[in-house]
Design an enzyme around this catalytic site. Structure first.
Site, PDB file in Angstrom:
ATOM      1  N   CYS A 170      16.683   9.693  -8.617  1.00 40.01           N
ATOM      2  CA  CYS A 170      17.450  10.319  -7.529  1.00 40.01           C
ATOM      3  C   CYS A 170      16.914  11.686  -7.109  1.00 40.01           C
ATOM      4  CB  CYS A 170      18.930  10.405  -7.891  1.00 40.01           C
ATOM      5  SG  CYS A 170      19.288  11.304  -9.413  1.00 40.01           S
ATOM      6  N   ASP A 364      23.213  10.599   0.006  1.00 44.16           N
ATOM      7  CA  ASP A 364      23.273  10.138  -1.376  1.00 44.16           C
ATOM      8  C   ASP A 364      22.185   9.104  -1.659  1.00 44.16           C
ATOM      9  OD1 ASP A 364      23.971   9.408  -3.901  1.00 44.16           O
ATOM     10  OD2 ASP A 364      25.957   8.639  -3.408  1.00 44.16           O
ATOM     11  N   HIS A 366      21.867   7.365  -4.332  1.00 43.58           N
ATOM     12  CA  HIS A 366      22.292   6.420  -5.374  1.00 43.58           C
ATOM     13  C   HIS A 366      22.755   5.087  -4.796  1.00 43.58           C
ATOM     14  CE1 HIS A 366      22.709  10.483  -7.095  1.00 43.58           C
ATOM     15  NE2 HIS A 366      22.263   9.900  -8.199  1.00 43.58           N
TER      16      HIS A 366
END
Length: 467
Positions: A170, A364, A366
């Site tokens: 990430c 994000d 993820h």
């Protein structure tokens, strides 16, 4: 050496499926009095995404069993699986990033998105048409930002069996977003937004080097190779300082391989750190003399100034961000040179692209998506996986204190403007600057000598750890 910030994070980060991204997301937060919700019904239809649903990442099954259920029973089973998966993912994300906060946390405060201000007003006197125009512009701007997420199905890393970066990549993906955004600003300007028709060649050329293979210049593969001496390795999480150094190493390598006119990264990379290789405590120092040297090296002596990206890795506290730094963090998004912040929760990096009051809006990484090949020879390629319509925010006070600021300066005038803004921000920081600016190393040494017996300096540096 590794940064002190890297010791605060665990070795893995978390993943989720795309189903979270495709949920409807109101522009206004769900919190607050119910009369406010009914009053601003316009806001509830902005920042929604498509209704498609994808499953969480898992290895493909080798089973060849046939379907034996009826259409109705099959649909029921599918709905149950989606519901269970979505619920598990939602709970998992809340544990890692906190409650899933979407929309705008305030209906009255201005929103700053990488140097652009969106004046949000909920006053009785403000017309709904004007508000709608501002919200539409904000939606378009946010959804045009480049999203990089976990990918699956790429070629294994050298000497490993990894074909995905799920649970550990990430921070690398967050850094790719920051550099992709800087490249977009460089090629297409800050005002560019994604069009519904076939994409521009410059847009495709921006995405192409971020492909997931070694031939792609800025792939996760090449970043790991370039950052090996800073601890980057397939399967291991990495902190902001290390990823900044990895980009510096990769840019240097590419510069040596290519002439200055055909650089894949057409800008110098300069990391702002402490004086004397970090031996002095306190805020990092941007030395203009050093930035100029970085530009000269990038141009191989042919130009005194070139476009430059400045990376400022910071540790703003011990277990959490010291509240006195938050006003300065917010203020950096008013800089026209801002390309965001690499930061998030411990072990879960995000790319922060905007602020409203003390909340940060982020993209994000993820989410797990299949590898996509993008290049200028395939203008009809689907690039929807590189964008997000859901506006998520996080309280800045909840961020991990290890983070990195990014700024892109197009030319010398832009850099000079940035320095003036940074100096003013430091002066208004009440003794807690994020970083400072000086012209030469001589000035730094004089500053060191002048502060030798200053008790206030020791107090000012209590929360600082140099990188």
């Amino acid at each position: 050496m590794k940064a002190l910030c890297d010791r605060f994070v665990p070795q893995q980060c978390s993943s989720s499926s795309k189903s979270d991204t495709h949920d409807k997301s109101p522009l206004v937060s769900d919190s607050g009095p119910s009369d406010n919700k009914s009053k601003f019904t316009l806001w509830s239809n902005v920042f929604t995404s498509s209704s498609s649903v994808s499953q969480p990442y898992r290895e493909s099954s080798t089973s060849g069993h046939k379907q034996v259920c009826t259409t109705r029973n099959g649909w029921t089973a599918f709905v149950k699986r989606v519901s269970m998966a979505s619920g598990a993912i939602r709970r998992f994300q809340e544990r890692v990033l906190g409650p899933n906060r979407t929309g705008l946390p305030s209906t009255t405060s201005d929103v700053w998105l990488l140097g652009v201000c969106y004046k949000i007003s909920a006053d009785e006197n403000s017309g709904e048409t004007d508000t709608g125009t501002v919200l539409a512009a904000l939606q378009l701007d946010f959804s045009s930002k480049i999203l990089m997420t976990y990918r699956k199905g790429f070629e294994p890393f050298r000497d490993t069996t990894y074909t995905s970066d799920v649970n550990w990549g990430c921070m690398i993906r967050s850094s790719q977003m920051l550099f992709a955004q800087a490249l977009l600003f460089h090629r297409l300007g800050r005002a560019w937004t994604k069009k519904s028709e076939l994409p521009e060649q410059e847009y495709l050329e921006t995405l192409e080097p971020f492909g997931d293979s070694e031939p792609s210049a800025f792939s996760i593969h090449n970043l790991i190779i370039a950052g090996a001496s800073y601890g980057l390795a397939a399967g291991s999480w990495v902190g902001p300082y290390a990823i900044c150094r990895a980009w510096e190493s990769l840019a240097c390598k590419k510069r040596k391989q290519t002439d200055s006119k055909n650089q894949t990264l057409p800008m110098a990379v300069h990391i702002v750190s402490g004086s004397e290789d970090g031996e002095r405590g306190g805020a990092p120092i941007l030395c203009i003399e050093d930035a100029t040297k970085s530009c000269l090296e990038f141009s191989k002596g042919q130009s005194e100034w070139t476009p430059i990206i400045l990376l400022v890795p910071l540790v703003l506290g011990l277990d959490s961000v010291n509240p006195r730094y938050i006003p300065s963090l917010v203020a950096t998004f008013t800089f026209p040179q801002s390309v965001g912040i690499l930061g998030g929760k411990p072990g879960a990096s995000t790319y922060i692209v905007g602020v409203q009051e003390d909340k940060g809006f982020y993209l994000d990484p993820h989410e797990v998506q299949q590898v996509v090949t993008v290049n200028k020879e395939t203008p009809d390629v689907d690039t929807s996986s590189y964008h997000c319509n859901v506006l998520r925010y996080v309280p800045l006070e909840s961020l991990d204190p290890s983070l990195a600021l990014g700024f892109y300066c197009r030319d010398k005038d832009d850099f000079d403007d940035f320095c003036l803004r940074a100096l003013k921000l430091a002066e208004e920081s009440n003794g807690a600057p994020l970083f400072t600016v000086t012209q030469t190393h001589t000035a730094i040494n004089q500053s060191n000598y002048g502060f030798a017996d200053d008790d206030s300096e020791d107090e000012r540096e209590d929360d600082w750890q140099m990188l």
